[in-house]
Design an enzyme around this catalytic site. Structure first.
Site, PDB file in Angstrom:
ATOM      1  N   ALA A  33       2.788   5.051   6.430  1.00  0.00           N
ATOM      2  CA  ALA A  33       4.039   4.499   6.949  1.00  0.00           C
ATOM      3  C   ALA A  33       4.917   5.519   7.678  1.00  0.00           C
ATOM      4  O   ALA A  33       5.657   5.158   8.598  1.00  0.00           O
ATOM      5  CB  ALA A  33       4.815   3.869   5.795  1.00  0.00           C
TER       6      ALA A  33
ATOM      7  N   ILE B  83       6.491  13.829  12.064  1.00  0.00           N
ATOM      8  CA  ILE B  83       5.180  13.830  12.719  1.00  0.00           C
ATOM      9  C   ILE B  83       5.272  13.586  14.228  1.00  0.00           C
ATOM     10  O   ILE B  83       4.513  14.170  15.008  1.00  0.00           O
ATOM     11  CB  ILE B  83       4.227  12.818  12.024  1.00  0.00           C
ATOM     12  CG1 ILE B  83       2.804  13.057  12.481  1.00  0.00           C
ATOM     13  CG2 ILE B  83       4.668  11.389  12.219  1.00  0.00           C
ATOM     14  CD1 ILE B  83       1.759  12.445  11.593  1.00  0.00           C
TER      15      ILE B  83
ATOM     16  N   CYS C 171      -2.008 -24.811   7.345  1.00  0.00           N
ATOM     17  CA  CYS C 171      -3.144 -25.090   8.219  1.00  0.00           C
ATOM     18  C   CYS C 171      -3.333 -26.616   8.315  1.00  0.00           C
ATOM     19  O   CYS C 171      -2.851 -27.364   7.451  1.00  0.00           O
ATOM     20  CB  CYS C 171      -4.390 -24.453   7.595  1.00  0.00           C
ATOM     21  SG  CYS C 171      -5.936 -24.766   8.435  1.00  0.00           S
TER      22      CYS C 171
ATOM     23  N   THR D  43       2.087   9.994   4.989  1.00  0.00           N
ATOM     24  CA  THR D  43       1.715   9.190   3.812  1.00  0.00           C
ATOM     25  C   THR D  43       2.007   9.977   2.548  1.00  0.00           C
ATOM     26  O   THR D  43       1.743  11.176   2.478  1.00  0.00           O
ATOM     27  CB  THR D  43       0.231   8.742   3.834  1.00  0.00           C
ATOM     28  OG1 THR D  43      -0.095   8.144   2.574  1.00  0.00           O
ATOM     29  CG2 THR D  43      -0.740   9.879   4.118  1.00  0.00           C
TER      30      THR D  43
ATOM     31  N   HIS E 254      -5.450  -1.552   5.402  1.00  0.00           N
ATOM     32  CA  HIS E 254      -4.646  -2.597   4.759  1.00  0.00           C
ATOM     33  C   HIS E 254      -4.433  -3.817   5.658  1.00  0.00           C
ATOM     34  O   HIS E 254      -3.553  -4.627   5.410  1.00  0.00           O
ATOM     35  CB  HIS E 254      -3.299  -2.012   4.304  1.00  0.00           C
ATOM     36  CG  HIS E 254      -3.437  -1.013   3.190  1.00  0.00           C
ATOM     37  ND1 HIS E 254      -2.465  -0.095   2.853  1.00  0.00           N
ATOM     38  CD2 HIS E 254      -4.456  -0.787   2.321  1.00  0.00           C
ATOM     39  CE1 HIS E 254      -2.890   0.644   1.838  1.00  0.00           C
ATOM     40  NE2 HIS E 254      -4.090   0.254   1.497  1.00  0.00           N
TER      41      HIS E 254
ATOM     42  N   CYS F 222      -9.408 -22.424   4.363  1.00  0.00           N
ATOM     43  CA  CYS F 222     -10.620 -22.613   5.183  1.00  0.00           C
ATOM     44  C   CYS F 222     -10.937 -21.415   6.074  1.00  0.00           C
ATOM     45  O   CYS F 222     -11.976 -21.379   6.724  1.00  0.00           O
ATOM     46  CB  CYS F 222     -10.501 -23.880   6.030  1.00  0.00           C
ATOM     47  SG  CYS F 222      -9.348 -23.716   7.408  1.00  0.00           S
TER      48      CYS F 222
HETATM   49  P1  OAD Z   1       5.050   5.851   1.668  1.00  0.00           P
HETATM   50  O1  OAD Z   1       6.384   5.243   1.945  1.00  0.00           O
HETATM   51  O2  OAD Z   1       4.581   5.909   0.272  1.00  0.00           O
HETATM   52  O3  OAD Z   1       5.028   7.349   2.209  1.00  0.00           O
HETATM   53  C1  OAD Z   1       5.480   7.659   3.480  1.00  0.00           C
HETATM   54  C2  OAD Z   1       5.551   9.178   3.579  1.00  0.00           C
HETATM   55  O4  OAD Z   1       5.863   9.489   4.930  1.00  0.00           O
HETATM   56  C3  OAD Z   1       6.617   9.818   2.693  1.00  0.00           C
HETATM   57  O5  OAD Z   1       6.026  10.846   1.943  1.00  0.00           O
HETATM   58  C4  OAD Z   1       7.652  10.360   3.696  1.00  0.00           C
HETATM   59  O6  OAD Z   1       8.172  11.609   3.294  1.00  0.00           O
HETATM   60  C5  OAD Z   1       6.826  10.536   4.933  1.00  0.00           C
HETATM   61  N1  OAD Z   1       7.541  10.361   6.201  1.00  0.00           N
HETATM   62  C6  OAD Z   1       8.508   9.476   6.522  1.00  0.00           C
HETATM   63  N2  OAD Z   1       8.872   9.606   7.803  1.00  0.00           N
HETATM   64  C7  OAD Z   1       8.136  10.627   8.320  1.00  0.00           C
HETATM   65  C8  OAD Z   1       8.031  11.250   9.598  1.00  0.00           C
HETATM   66  N3  OAD Z   1       8.791  10.873  10.620  1.00  0.00           N
HETATM   67  N4  OAD Z   1       7.145  12.257   9.740  1.00  0.00           N
HETATM   68  C9  OAD Z   1       6.370  12.681   8.694  1.00  0.00           C
HETATM   69  N5  OAD Z   1       6.425  12.127   7.474  1.00  0.00           N
HETATM   70  C10 OAD Z   1       7.279  11.111   7.282  1.00  0.00           C
HETATM   71  O7  OAD Z   1       4.000   5.117   2.619  1.00  0.00           O
HETATM   72  P2  OAD Z   1       2.400   5.100   2.547  1.00  0.00           P
HETATM   73  O8  OAD Z   1       1.879   6.378   1.990  1.00  0.00           O
HETATM   74  O9  OAD Z   1       1.902   4.646   3.856  1.00  0.00           O
HETATM   75  O10 OAD Z   1       0.336  -0.697   0.900  1.00  0.00           O
HETATM   76  O11 OAD Z   1       2.190   3.957   1.501  1.00  0.00           O
HETATM   77  C11 OAD Z   1       0.892   3.527   1.250  1.00  0.00           C
HETATM   78  C12 OAD Z   1       0.863   2.052   0.959  1.00  0.00           C
HETATM   79  O12 OAD Z   1       1.864   1.696   0.004  1.00  0.00           O
HETATM   80  C13 OAD Z   1       1.187   1.167   2.115  1.00  0.00           C
HETATM   81  O13 OAD Z   1       0.106   0.988   3.000  1.00  0.00           O
HETATM   82  C14 OAD Z   1       1.531  -0.118   1.451  1.00  0.00           C
HETATM   83  C15 OAD Z   1       2.413   0.418   0.349  1.00  0.00           C
HETATM   84  O14 OAD Z   1       2.485  -0.351  -0.764  1.00  0.00           O
HETATM   85  C16 OAD Z   1       0.194  -2.018   0.858  1.00  0.00           C
HETATM   86  O15 OAD Z   1       1.029  -2.795   1.255  1.00  0.00           O
HETATM   87  C17 OAD Z   1      -1.115  -2.447   0.262  1.00  0.00           C
END
Ligand code: OAD
Length: 238
Positions: A24, A231, A150, A190, A121, A132
């Site tokens: 994210a 990033i 649907c 992430t 995801h 369906c």
């Molecule tokens: P998180 O919100 O857990 O982590 C996002 C990370 O990005 C954090 O550690 C922030 O510090 C960092 N961050 C934010 N902005 C940034 C930037 N501009 N540059 C660099 N880093 C930055 O999100 P994910 O790790 O993607 O799943 O979360 C994983 C999954 O949890 C998602 O795909 C979703 C969620 O529940 C589902 O919905 C199944």
């Protein structure tokens, strides 16, 4: 440019087998909040925690509540790829980057021009009938107040992996292959908290593991290069 970013730039220049794995944080500079930061989706007030709303059982039991959340929080309009998405697409075009593996559901890598995107995801830009399987445009889910149905009577759902649902086997296998064979693995934006996606890092065999993340992650100490910066700003320099 600081030393770490220079090092990343040098590594990238020398390689034609880079794989990117992101989350994210890659899209926050496009205006989409992440999940776990202080102003992230999981720190806002809802009747249920978002992890619950975004689960398979909740969707089946309370589709109306799910769609209230979906329309308010997940529908993203007018957002554009940022420098991270754009530079990754360029690196693929230049023959240096083999794949983007993403946990994001926003479609911004493809909007930037990336071709080989593995969406662990799923995507909020696709929809299908939960009974369906018929495919529908995402627009069906995004407006109004009713639960979209649907013609067979089934509830239309987004093509995303909800909590309690398995990841797609084929996509996971392919992600593992790319990571296993990668010369450089860049992980960005992430928290590396959500499994099985976060476990992909363990398949990397090389010695150029790069983490680009604003905050610390549980894997910082395993990385060969750690950059705690935005990033988009980092990719704008490489
Ligand atoms: P998180 O919100 O857990 O982590 C996002 C990370 O990005 C954090 O550690 C922030 O510090 C960092 N961050 C934010 N902005 C940034 C930037 N501009 N540059 C660099 N880093 C930055 O999100 P994910 O790790 O993607 O799943 O979360 C994983 C999954 O949890 C998602 O795909 C979703 C969620 O529940 C589902 O919905 C199944």
């Amino acid at each position: 440019m600081n030393e770490s970013i220079q090092k990343l730039k040098d590594w990238i220049q020398e390689s034609d087998n880079i794989v990117f794995f992101g989350g994210a944080g890659v899209s926050t500079e496009s205006g989409i909040p992440d999940f776990r930061s202080v102003d992230g989706l999981y720190n806002q007030k809802w009747d249920y925690p978002p992890e619950t709303i975004l689960s398979h059982s909740f969707f089946n039991r309370y589709p109306d509540e799910y769609y209230r959340f979906h329309r308010e929080k997940l529908v993203i309009e007018g957002v554009k790829p940022n420098r991270a998405h754009i530079r990754l697409a360029e690196l693929e075009e230049e023959g240096k980057l083999r794949a983007v593996i993403t946990q994001n559901i926003d479609g911004l890598h493809q909007a930037a021009g990336s071709k080989n995107v593995l969406e662990l995801h799923g995507s909020i830009l696709r929809a299908y009938c939960s009974r369906c399987g018929r495919k529908y445009p995402a627009d069906m889910m995004n407006y109004g107040t009713d639960v979209p149905k649907c013609s067979c009577g089934g509830v239309i759902r987004p093509d995303i992996v909800l909590y309690e649902e398995p990841l797609n086997d084929g996509i996971m296998t392919s992600a593992i292959q790319y990571i296993r064979n990668a010369d450089i693995l860049i992980i960005g934006g992430t928290s590396l908290n959500v499994y099985p996606a976060a476990g992909l890092i363990n398949y990397y065999n090389g010695n150029k593991l790069v983490l680009v993340n604003l905050s610390e992650t549980p894997y910082d100490r395993y990385a060969n290069l750690v950059i705690h910066e935005k990033i988009g700003e980092v990719f704008g320099q490489i």
